[in-house]
Design a protein around this motif. Structure first.
Motif, mmCIF file in Angstrom:
data_model
loop_
_atom_site.group_PDB
_atom_site.id
_atom_site.type_symbol
_atom_site.label_atom_id
_atom_site.label_comp_id
_atom_site.label_asym_id
_atom_site.label_seq_id
_atom_site.Cartn_x
_atom_site.Cartn_y
_atom_site.Cartn_z
ATOM 1 N N GLU A 52 0.820 -1.196 0.000
ATOM 2 C CA GLU A 52 0.000 0.000 0.000
ATOM 3 C C GLU A 52 0.860 1.255 0.000
ATOM 4 O O GLU A 52 1.957 1.277 0.544
ATOM 5 N N SER A 111 -4.447 1.435 -2.335
ATOM 6 C CA SER A 111 -4.131 0.013 -2.459
ATOM 7 C C SER A 111 -3.260 -0.226 -3.690
ATOM 8 O O SER A 111 -3.257 0.570 -4.634
ATOM 9 N N PHE A 113 -3.676 -2.424 -5.954
ATOM 10 C CA PHE A 113 -4.548 -2.628 -7.113
ATOM 11 C C PHE A 113 -5.005 -1.290 -7.694
ATOM 12 O O PHE A 113 -4.968 -1.083 -8.911
ATOM 13 N N ALA A 114 -5.404 -0.349 -6.818
ATOM 14 C CA ALA A 114 -5.860 0.962 -7.303
ATOM 15 C C ALA A 114 -4.709 1.719 -7.964
ATOM 16 O O ALA A 114 -4.901 2.371 -8.997
ATOM 17 N N ALA A 116 -2.081 0.389 -9.474
ATOM 18 C CA ALA A 116 -1.797 -0.260 -10.757
ATOM 19 C C ALA A 116 -2.848 0.117 -11.796
ATOM 20 O O ALA A 116 -2.516 0.384 -12.963
ATOM 21 N N ARG A 117 -4.110 0.156 -11.393
ATOM 22 C CA ARG A 117 -5.184 0.528 -12.316
ATOM 23 C C ARG A 117 -4.978 1.955 -12.826
ATOM 24 O O ARG A 117 -5.124 2.228 -14.005
#
Length: 165
Positions: A52, A111, A113-114, A116-117
């Protein structure tokens, strides 16, 4: 002459009238309030945990009203380019004075994932176009309950992405 009513019967008869008068007085007391003005005053990195990213967001909260606003907690959500990016909460408490302001610091988490997106989406964007963001939040507590706010804007990345193209 009609017989006089007992005091308890008169009270019951007049109760709806008194309740209505109290209700009107209560509405006048809590009259219209202007919304709080909230702007991002600063962003600082914090030590991350695992994958994170952590940020400390400083919010400048301005109260354009004649009464102070007490708060006991704050929650934030940040959306960039239409996608959620970060969220944060704080149990900070205090008062924003009448016609005054306060800077409140809120830790936020991004996060993996966020992040990377967002990074993937940046590759397909025109670097000359500003990147829209929306910061939604709520300042909780006090006599007036929850104060919700939304700040919208655009991040001008300018030439920040051009070296990577």
């Amino acid at each position: 002459m009609p017989p006089s009513l007992s005091p308890s019967i008169r009270l019951l008869r007049d109760l709806p009238l008194w309740l209505f008068i109290l209700l009107l007085g209560g509405c006048a007391l809590f009259g219209s309030r202007d919304p709080l003005n909230v702007q991002v005053a600063g962003i600082e990195p914090l030590p991350g945990e695992g994958l994170e990213l952590r940020l400390a967001v400083e919010l400048r909260v301005q109260n354009p009203n004649t009464t102070p606003v007490d708060y006991d907690g704050l929650a934030l959500e940040l959306e960039v380019n239409g996608q959620p990016l970060a969220s944060g909460v704080s149990d900070a408490s205090g008062t924003v004075p009448r016609f005054g302001e306060r800077v409140i610091r809120v830790p936020m988490t991004v996060s993996a994932f966020a992040a990377a997106r967002q990074a993937f989406a940046l590759g397909s964007l025109d670097p000359t176009e500003p990147l829209p963001y929306v910061l939604r939040g709520k300042l909780a507590g006090g006599a007036f309950g929850v104060h919700r706010f939304v700040e919208r804007g655009a991040l001008d990345l300018g030439g920040a992405l051009s070296p990577y193209r």
